[in-house]
Design a protein around this motif. Structure first.
Motif, mmCIF file in Angstrom:
data_model
loop_
_atom_site.group_PDB
_atom_site.id
_atom_site.type_symbol
_atom_site.label_atom_id
_atom_site.label_comp_id
_atom_site.label_asym_id
_atom_site.label_seq_id
_atom_site.Cartn_x
_atom_site.Cartn_y
_atom_site.Cartn_z
ATOM 1 N N ASP A 62 0.828 -1.213 0.000
ATOM 2 C CA ASP A 62 0.000 0.000 0.000
ATOM 3 C C ASP A 62 0.861 1.261 0.000
ATOM 4 O O ASP A 62 0.548 2.242 -0.687
ATOM 5 N N ARG A 65 2.122 2.002 -3.518
ATOM 6 C CA ARG A 65 1.065 2.509 -4.399
ATOM 7 C C ARG A 65 0.694 3.944 -4.029
ATOM 8 O O ARG A 65 0.436 4.774 -4.903
ATOM 9 N N GLU A 66 0.655 4.228 -2.723
ATOM 10 C CA GLU A 66 0.356 5.597 -2.291
ATOM 11 C C GLU A 66 1.430 6.565 -2.762
ATOM 12 O O GLU A 66 1.123 7.668 -3.244
ATOM 13 N N LEU A 68 3.538 6.180 -5.296
ATOM 14 C CA LEU A 68 3.506 6.301 -6.758
ATOM 15 C C LEU A 68 2.347 7.177 -7.199
ATOM 16 O O LEU A 68 2.503 8.051 -8.061
ATOM 17 N N TRP A 69 1.188 6.971 -6.597
ATOM 18 C CA TRP A 69 0.029 7.786 -6.949
ATOM 19 C C TRP A 69 0.253 9.251 -6.575
ATOM 20 O O TRP A 69 -0.088 10.151 -7.343
ATOM 21 N N LEU A 70 0.849 9.488 -5.395
ATOM 22 C CA LEU A 70 1.115 10.863 -4.985
ATOM 23 C C LEU A 70 2.118 11.518 -5.929
ATOM 24 O O LEU A 70 1.967 12.710 -6.262
ATOM 25 N N ILE A 72 2.599 10.841 -9.132
ATOM 26 C CA ILE A 72 1.908 11.131 -10.399
ATOM 27 C C ILE A 72 0.947 12.299 -10.234
ATOM 28 O O ILE A 72 0.888 13.204 -11.084
ATOM 29 N N LEU A 73 0.203 12.304 -9.129
ATOM 30 C CA LEU A 73 -0.790 13.368 -8.894
ATOM 31 C C LEU A 73 -0.123 14.727 -8.746
ATOM 32 O O LEU A 73 -0.528 15.715 -9.390
ATOM 33 N N THR A 237 6.686 10.885 -1.650
ATOM 34 C CA THR A 237 6.674 10.523 -3.058
ATOM 35 C C THR A 237 7.595 9.328 -3.281
ATOM 36 O O THR A 237 8.254 8.846 -2.360
#
Length: 279
Positions: A62, A65-66, A68-70, A72-73, A237
């Protein structure tokens, strides 16, 4: 007696074009090959050392993924801001003559050569809770940039905006001012010319600048961790997560680094029509 029909000559194969300047000297090709090895070998060894099972396991966590998503966002949000403020700034530098333009361009370039940690310190003095702009902002709104996701976006904008501006300015200059002059002779205003002529002509270069800035933003580490810390789900990040993981799990570090490498290769492929061209 008639002569036998001669064999049809085979079609000549593609001939290699000779360089009219002659063979490249070894004094140049050998250092060139060495430079290529210095760049490629570390990447190849990193890929070879990564266990596919570790990569799959890392992507299943988790926290990964958090992060990586942060990444990208925040990088995407930073590029939206860079487009809104960077495109006009690049246009001013490319199209408007004014005293001190060289100085302004130099100031734009400074964050590109600034050590990342110093960039974080500079952001803190300006936008920190007691900073020049951060203190009145905190007093008026109760909001402070440090240690927030918006602080990550701000750090990304600070380090990536120069890449976007300089690359976009180059694209605008390559398009040339002649079309702008032609539009002006037809009665178009500067704003209309900017929207209908300048931007469409330079659009491929602008897109490439944003992709380049996005890649730079995605890999940002020093300014982010100095200005915002490293809080999972909030400011952590991918680069900051790799920094933390390197102290405890070498396999996870390799896997996460490979993810970043794959993203970087994807950015390069997105720009293949601009950079990967053959003569």
């Amino acid at each position: 007696m008639t002569d036998p029909t001669p064999d049809t000559p085979a079609a000549p194969g593609p001939r290699r074009r000779r360089d009219p300047l002659g063979r490249a000297p070894l004094l140049l090709t050998v250092p060139a090959a060495l430079g290529l090895l210095i760049l490629v070998v570390p990447l190849v060894t990193m890929v070879a050392a990564t266990d596919p099972a570790s990569l799959v396991a890392a992507l299943g966590r988790d926290v990964v993924r958090e992060a990586l998503w942060l990444s990208i966002l925040t990088s995407t949000a930073a590029m939206v801001i860079c487009l809104v403020v960077g495109l006009p700034l690049a246009w001013v530098l490319a199209r408007v003559g004014f005293p001190g333009r060289r100085l302004v361009r130099s100031l734009v370039i400074v964050p590109m050569v600034l050590p990342p940690v110093v960039a974080g310190v500079a952001l803190r003095t300006a936008f920190g809770r007691s900073g020049l702009l951060g203190e009145p902002l905190l007093g008026l709104t109760g909001f402070a940039f440090p240690y927030t996701t918006w602080g990550v976006v701000l750090a990304h904008v600070f380090v990536a905006l120069p890449f976007v501006v300089i690359s976009t300015e180059g694209a605008l200059r390559a398009a040339g001012p002649g079309y702008d002059d032609a539009a002006a002779t037809l009665g178009a205003s500067r704003w209309l010319t900017f929207r209908r002529v300048t931007v469409p002509l330079a659009l491929p270069g602008i897109a490439a600048a944003l992709v380049l800035g996005w890649a730079r933003s995605l890999g940002e580490f020093g300014a982010t961790i100095t200005f915002n810390g490293n809080y999972p789900g909030l400011t952590q990040t991918m680069p900051t997560l790799i920094y933390v993981e390197r102290q405890s799990d070498a396999d996870a570090v390799l896997a996460l680094s490979l993810v970043m490498l794959l993203v970087s290769v994807g950015v390069l492929l997105a720009l293949r029509d601009r950079w990967l061209v053959t003569a």
